[in-house]
Design a protein around this motif. Structure first.
Motif, PDB file in Angstrom:
ATOM      1  N   GLY A   1       0.797  -1.180   0.001  1.00  0.00           N
ATOM      2  CA  GLY A   1      -0.021  -0.190   0.010  1.00  0.00           C
ATOM      3  C   GLY A   1       0.841   1.469   0.090  1.00  0.00           C
ATOM      4  N   ARG A   2       2.311   1.113  -0.174  1.00  0.00           N
ATOM      5  CA  ARG A   2       2.946   2.296  -0.081  1.00  0.00           C
ATOM      6  C   ARG A   2       3.529   2.513  -1.456  1.00  0.00           C
ATOM      7  N   SER A   3       3.586   3.587  -1.764  1.00  0.00           N
ATOM      8  CA  SER A   3       4.375   4.325  -3.104  1.00  0.00           C
ATOM      9  C   SER A   3       5.698   4.273  -3.201  1.00  0.00           C
ATOM     10  N   PRO A   4       6.033   3.746  -4.350  1.00  0.00           N
ATOM     11  CA  PRO A   4       7.731   3.796  -4.732  1.00  0.00           C
ATOM     12  C   PRO A   4       8.524   5.074  -4.050  1.00  0.00           C
ATOM     13  N   ARG A   5       7.644   6.267  -4.365  1.00  0.00           N
ATOM     14  CA  ARG A   5       8.319   7.469  -3.681  1.00  0.00           C
ATOM     15  C   ARG A   5       8.384   7.476  -2.241  1.00  0.00           C
ATOM     16  N   ASP A   6       7.550   6.847  -1.417  1.00  0.00           N
ATOM     17  CA  ASP A   6       7.560   6.699  -0.162  1.00  0.00           C
ATOM     18  C   ASP A   6       8.736   5.713   0.474  1.00  0.00           C
TER      19      ASP A   6
ATOM     20  N   PHE B   1      11.378   4.967  -1.605  1.00  0.00           N
ATOM     21  CA  PHE B   1      12.668   5.739  -1.671  1.00  0.00           C
ATOM     22  C   PHE B   1      12.924   6.677  -0.692  1.00  0.00           C
ATOM     23  N   ALA B   2      11.973   7.480  -0.322  1.00  0.00           N
ATOM     24  CA  ALA B   2      12.437   8.540   0.896  1.00  0.00           C
ATOM     25  C   ALA B   2      12.734   7.712   2.441  1.00  0.00           C
ATOM     26  N   ASP B   3      12.145   6.346   2.320  1.00  0.00           N
ATOM     27  CA  ASP B   3      12.647   5.682   3.574  1.00  0.00           C
ATOM     28  C   ASP B   3      14.086   5.299   3.375  1.00  0.00           C
ATOM     29  N   TYR B   4      14.641   4.885   2.305  1.00  0.00           N
ATOM     30  CA  TYR B   4      15.701   4.477   1.915  1.00  0.00           C
ATOM     31  C   TYR B   4      16.670   5.475   2.145  1.00  0.00           C
ATOM     32  N   LEU B   5      16.474   6.681   1.467  1.00  0.00           N
ATOM     33  CA  LEU B   5      17.127   8.080   1.660  1.00  0.00           C
ATOM     34  C   LEU B   5      17.331   8.499   3.341  1.00  0.00           C
TER      35      LEU B   5
ATOM     36  N   GLN C   1      15.447  13.373  -4.265  1.00  0.00           N
ATOM     37  CA  GLN C   1      14.092  12.782  -4.418  1.00  0.00           C
ATOM     38  C   GLN C   1      13.248  13.289  -5.423  1.00  0.00           C
ATOM     39  N   GLU C   2      13.650  14.351  -5.817  1.00  0.00           N
ATOM     40  CA  GLU C   2      13.029  15.028  -7.070  1.00  0.00           C
ATOM     41  C   GLU C   2      13.472  14.321  -8.303  1.00  0.00           C
ATOM     42  N   LEU C   3      14.752  13.833  -8.406  1.00  0.00           N
ATOM     43  CA  LEU C   3      15.397  13.171  -9.422  1.00  0.00           C
ATOM     44  C   LEU C   3      14.627  11.783  -9.463  1.00  0.00           C
ATOM     45  N   PHE C   4      14.644  11.216  -8.581  1.00  0.00           N
ATOM     46  CA  PHE C   4      13.839   9.851  -8.371  1.00  0.00           C
ATOM     47  C   PHE C   4      12.493  10.043  -9.185  1.00  0.00           C
ATOM     48  N   ASP C   5      11.672  10.972  -8.566  1.00  0.00           N
ATOM     49  CA  ASP C   5      10.407  11.306  -8.934  1.00  0.00           C
ATOM     50  C   ASP C   5      10.207  11.533 -10.340  1.00  0.00           C
ATOM     51  N   THR C   6      11.089  12.227 -11.021  1.00  0.00           N
ATOM     52  CA  THR C   6      11.199  12.405 -12.465  1.00  0.00           C
ATOM     53  C   THR C   6      11.647  11.103 -13.186  1.00  0.00           C
TER      54      THR C   6
ATOM     55  N   VAL D   1       9.751   6.249 -16.538  1.00  0.00           N
ATOM     56  CA  VAL D   1       9.621   4.651 -16.564  1.00  0.00           C
ATOM     57  C   VAL D   1       8.236   4.517 -16.842  1.00  0.00           C
ATOM     58  N   SER D   2       7.405   4.954 -15.716  1.00  0.00           N
ATOM     59  CA  SER D   2       5.725   4.667 -15.870  1.00  0.00           C
ATOM     60  C   SER D   2       5.138   5.072 -17.101  1.00  0.00           C
ATOM     61  N   ALA D   3       5.389   6.216 -17.472  1.00  0.00           N
ATOM     62  CA  ALA D   3       4.922   6.633 -18.658  1.00  0.00           C
ATOM     63  C   ALA D   3       5.045   5.805 -19.887  1.00  0.00           C
TER      64      ALA D   3
END
Length: 381
Positions: free
Chosen positions: A347-352, A354-358, A369-374, A379-381
């Motif tokens: 139930g958690r997003s890849p962004r969350d 990755f934020a935990d990892y950072l 984090q912004e680079l990861f989001d981009t 990739v998702s697109a």
């Protein structure tokens, strides 16, 4: 007789994206020059001539030219396959090698006699050499079965199989000749060089020096990249690699071994340094400290930077030190947590995640984090 012992060339090595072809050309040219100066009766190349089992045409050309040049010095040349080499491909080169006067052994063959080579020096000294290429655990069992030894049970250890194979191959050792062994393997008690393939160097792949017969005058080994003598029933030696293969080998002294021995005397060994390769160095410091270093000094660099992690830090370091091939955060700058709780994924997003990892790595830079989001959006697109 005089022997030049070399191994672990690793031609074709690419270090952190940096080709080392020019270094290998210079290093092997120096090895040939040493052979011309020393005038050995026999040159032994104890495996890992290539860095890859699928060498490029350029790497193949460099290795075959080096072997031919060594033969051109007047020495007999024997080369065996290592764990990085493609043994079957080396055996496919045997027609060329035979025509060039080079004894090439890539894999263990069905005939034990194929691995026992004999010759005589210009001075009349007879020699006998057992050439054992690298064997994986699976093929060590098959090789033992080929020679119809005692039952080769799967439960027997790698060392058992190697010991029995050498026992068969060395049966002809006796007085009146210089008895030699070359093999590509790890001996218990030897020191790793720092850049070896660990899967083929530790645990089940280590054998005791007692696998070698006391009747051997010299055992020329390849596989470990640090030049060293190993205690055993006969003189057992790694000549080391003629250049540092990876950054873990920065403290090694690249060399080849020159051995002088007779059928009645103990082998005398001296290491001849190889200076043609670019050294590998490890440096540490903050950006301010790194900026004070001389970036023009010879050597490829591994840099442990004493700064908090952030986007663009690698590029800043390489702007100061263009020869920095590897840039890492100094381990002392990272959080010293015994164990980071594993994030629940459901139930958690890849962004969350990755934020935990950072956060677990002490990396608070929002730009990462912004680079990861981009990247994730692309990739998702």
């Amino acid at each position: 007789m005089k022997i030049l012992h070399t191994s672990d060339w690793h031609v074709g090595k690419v270090l952190k994206g940096q080709s080392r072809t020019e270094e290998h050309i210079a290093v092997l040219a120096q090895v040939v020059e040493i052979a011309r100066a020393e005038r050995p009766d026999l040159v032994i190349v104890a495996g890992d001539m290539y860095d890859s089992a699928a060498p490029t045409p350029e790497a193949t050309r460099l290795v075959t030219r080096a072997l031919s040049a060594l033969r051109g010095t007047g020495a007999q040349v024997v080369a065996i396959g290592g764990n990085h080499d493609n043994g079957a491909a080396l055996d496919a080169l045997r027609p060329w090698a035979d025509a060039a006067g080079v004894s090439l052994r890539g894999t263990v063959r069905e005939s034990a006699a194929d691995h026992v080579l004999e010759g005589e020096t210009a001075g009349g000294e007879r020699w006998r050499l057992v050439a054992l290429p690298f064997l994986s655990q699976r093929y060590a069992v098959r090789a033992a079965e080929m020679y119809e030894l005692t039952a080769a049970e799967a439960s027997q250890t790698y060392a058992d199989h190697i010991g029995r194979l050498l026992g068969v191959l060395c049966q002809g050792f006796g007085p009146g000749a210089v008895n030699l062994v070359t093999a590509h393997l790890t001996v218990v008690g030897a020191t790793m060089g720092g850049g070896e393939r660990e899967a083929h160097s530790v645990m089940g792949y280590a054998v005791p020096a007692t696998v070698f017969p006391g009747s051997a005058h010299y055992v020329a080994l390849g596989h470990l990249h640090r030049a060293q003598q190993v205690a055993g029933p006969a003189p057992v030696r790694y000549c080391g690699s003629p250049l540092a293969i990876d950054f873990g080998e920065g403290e090694n002294v690249p060399s080849v071994a020159v051995v002088e021995v007779t059928a009645e005397s103990t082998a005398k060994v001296r290491d001849v340094p190889i200076t043609a390769a670019v050294p590998l160095r490890t440096v540490r410091g903050t950006l301010a400290e790194l900026s004070m270093m001389d970036g023009d000094q010879p050597g490829w660099l591994r840099v442990y930077v004493r700064e908090a992690p952030r986007a663009g830090l690698r590029e800043e370091v390489q702007a100061l030190l263009p020869k920095a091939l590897e840039v890492r955060i100094d381990p002392d700058m990272l959080p010293q947590t015994a164990a980071t709780a594993r994030a629940e994924r459901a139930g958690r997003s890849p962004r969350d995640l990755f934020a935990d990892y950072l956060e677990s790595r002490g990396h608070a830079d929002e730009s990462v984090q912004e680079l990861f989001d981009t990247l994730y959006e692309e990739v998702s697109a």
